[in-house]
Design an enzyme around this catalytic site. Structure first.
Site, short mmCIF file in Angstrom:
data_model
loop_
_atom_site.label_atom_id
_atom_site.label_comp_id
_atom_site.label_asym_id
_atom_site.label_seq_id
_atom_site.Cartn_x
_atom_site.Cartn_y
_atom_site.Cartn_z
N GLY A 24 -18.48 -22.37 96.22
CA GLY A 24 -19.09 -22.98 97.48
C GLY A 24 -19.59 -22.02 98.35
O GLY A 24 -18.34 -21.24 98.95
N ALA A 25 -20.66 -21.95 99.13
CA ALA A 25 -21.14 -20.87 99.91
C ALA A 25 -20.20 -20.83 101.29
O ALA A 25 -20.03 -19.49 101.48
CB ALA A 25 -22.56 -21.05 100.29
N ALA A 26 -19.74 -21.81 101.85
CA ALA A 26 -19.00 -21.65 102.93
C ALA A 26 -17.55 -21.31 102.77
O ALA A 26 -16.80 -20.37 103.53
CB ALA A 26 -18.85 -22.96 103.89
N ARG A 71 -20.43 -12.52 93.41
CA ARG A 71 -21.44 -13.46 93.06
C ARG A 71 -22.73 -13.09 93.85
O ARG A 71 -22.70 -12.80 95.18
CB ARG A 71 -21.13 -14.77 93.33
CG ARG A 71 -19.88 -15.32 92.36
CD ARG A 71 -19.76 -16.83 92.47
NE ARG A 71 -20.57 -17.70 91.82
CZ ARG A 71 -20.84 -18.81 92.10
NH1 ARG A 71 -19.90 -19.55 92.81
NH2 ARG A 71 -21.74 -19.73 91.53
N CYS A 136 -23.89 -31.32 93.26
CA CYS A 136 -23.05 -30.38 93.43
C CYS A 136 -22.01 -30.99 94.28
O CYS A 136 -21.65 -32.07 94.55
CB CYS A 136 -23.87 -29.02 93.76
SG CYS A 136 -22.44 -27.74 93.30
N ASP A 205 -26.93 -22.37 99.15
CA ASP A 205 -26.27 -21.14 99.09
C ASP A 205 -27.05 -20.08 99.96
O ASP A 205 -26.39 -19.14 100.40
CB ASP A 205 -26.35 -20.64 97.63
CG ASP A 205 -25.15 -21.61 96.98
OD1 ASP A 205 -25.53 -22.68 96.43
OD2 ASP A 205 -24.20 -21.27 96.90
N ASN A 215 -30.01 -23.61 96.09
CA ASN A 215 -28.86 -24.51 96.12
C ASN A 215 -28.74 -24.60 94.45
O ASN A 215 -29.43 -24.14 93.58
CB ASN A 215 -29.17 -25.68 96.59
CG ASN A 215 -27.68 -26.44 96.94
OD1 ASN A 215 -26.78 -26.02 97.14
ND2 ASN A 215 -27.89 -27.82 96.41
N LYS A 216 -27.64 -25.41 94.04
CA LYS A 216 -27.38 -25.60 92.77
C LYS A 216 -28.42 -25.91 91.80
O LYS A 216 -29.24 -26.61 92.40
CB LYS A 216 -26.17 -26.62 92.59
CG LYS A 216 -25.54 -27.02 91.55
CD LYS A 216 -25.04 -25.90 90.57
CE LYS A 216 -24.05 -25.06 91.28
NZ LYS A 216 -23.74 -23.43 90.61
N LYS A 241 -25.83 -19.39 106.08
CA LYS A 241 -26.77 -19.28 104.94
C LYS A 241 -28.20 -18.93 105.13
O LYS A 241 -28.95 -18.98 104.03
CB LYS A 241 -26.74 -21.22 104.36
CG LYS A 241 -25.60 -21.68 104.63
CD LYS A 241 -24.58 -21.47 103.61
CE LYS A 241 -23.32 -22.20 103.55
NZ LYS A 241 -23.41 -23.84 103.54
#
Ligand code: RUB
Length: 323
Positions: A24-26, A71, A136, A205, A215-216, A241
């Site tokens: 997860g981005a955060a 990533r 997600c 993301d 995003n996902k 983001k």
């Protein structure tokens, strides 16, 4: 530890991000900022770097590169590294160490505050009695739903499972803990349930300068279906983001993950000679997204570039590169 070899704590964080134990981005962003602080503490003690400011700086850049390579899609990761390294200053190792630790703490604090603030903005879009659909697991998206519940609104959720990693299970559990009634569905049932839904809430993301939301995988199909059904869809995303490199025409790299996440090797063997692909993210064009909700308020996707210019100027530095 030599001057170019990251501290064990950094290697562990990098490994956890790559294997999605940290995801997860955060969450990735705060783990990366904390890992840089751990690198600074370790380098201030290590023989090769403890009394040489230049070697200390080089070790910080090397640690950042190790984290950066884990990533490729969530820009919060390089943005976190950028935030901390750009605040590294001092003519002694102790001052350098202090500046990195302070920047790392400030970054994590800002991240938490930003999530709370955007949660309030996103919650204002939700009405008492609304049903939301999620995709997600996004801590920013959850912050909006949780803030709405805290405002006293009654919210229920239809949670998409999110193949292949099933992050929907995490969302389902956290919403249930927040007192939100949850219905879990497989991804392909989403369009059927949109008729029962008032809002779709997703995270991001990365957000591109043209307002495209990365995003996902599956977000873009959900957005197209939501538009067709007339259900509003918002992206909840802190400003970390925003992807500064897209200001200069770069595209966002979409991570391709292992095919074993999609099909187990035995089943694949039985099927015979096929190709399997596993893209982890997709791009939702701005015309299918109603709003991007940030800690600085909500924006129509097409206008996000203004905020991006304000925050990042015309481009993105790479303070982890060798000088
Ligand atoms: C996670 C994902 C999330 C965003 C936003 O993908 O796509 O929607 O990262 O999350 P993965 P957050 O599980 O592959 O990391 O709002 O928590 O930053």
């Amino acid at each position: 530890m030599t001057d170019t070899e990251p501290a064990p704590a950094v290697r562990e964080t990098a490994e956890s991000i790559a294997t999605m134990e940290i995801r997860g981005a955060a969450t990735i962003a705060s783990a990366a900022a904390e890992a840089l602080a751990e690198q600074a503490e370790a380098a201030a003690e290590a023989d090769a770097t403890a009394s040489d400011p230049e070697a200390f700086r080089a070790s910080m850049r090397a640690a950042a590169r190790t984290l950066r390579e884990t990533r490729p899609t969530a820009v919060s990761l390089p943005n976190a590294l950028r935030y901390v390294l750009q605040r590294m200053e001092g003519d002694s190792v102790d001052r350098l160490r202090r500046s990195v630790v302070d920047a790392s703490e400030a970054f994590v604090e800002q991240l938490d505050r930003a999530q709370e603030d955007l949660g309030q903005v996103g919650a204002n879009r939700l009405a008492d009695g609304d049903t939301v659909m999620t995709h997600c697991h996004s801590t920013d998206a959850l912050a909006c739903i949780e803030a709405a519940v805290e405002q006293g609104k009654s919210i229920s959720a239809v949670v998409k499972e999110t193949r292949p990693r099933q992050q929907g299970h995490i969302t389902a559990e956290q919403l249930r803990e927040a007192g939100v009634p949850v219905t879990l569905i497989v991804d392909s049932a989403a369009r059927r349930y949109l008729d029962e839904v008032d809002h779709v809430v997703v995270g991001a993301d990365s957000i591109a300068a043209d307002g495209g939301v990365i995003n996902k995988i599956g977000t873009s199909g959900l957005a197209v279906n939501a538009r067709e059904r007339g259900v509003p869809i918002m992206t909840a995303a802190q400003t970390i983001k925003l992807h500064p490199e897209t200001l200069t025409g770069h595209t966002v790299e979409i991570e391709m993950r292992d095919e074993a996440e999609v099909i187990d090797p035995e089943a694949r063997e039985e099927i015979g000679d096929i190709a399997v692909e596993n893209p982890a993210f997709d791009v939702t064009p701005p015309r299918y997204m109603d709003a991007i909700v940030t800690e600085q308020g909500q924006f129509p996707p097409e206008s996000i570039v203004t905020l991006m210019r304000e925050l990042f100027g015309e481009g993105a530095a790479e303070p982890w590169a060798e000088p």
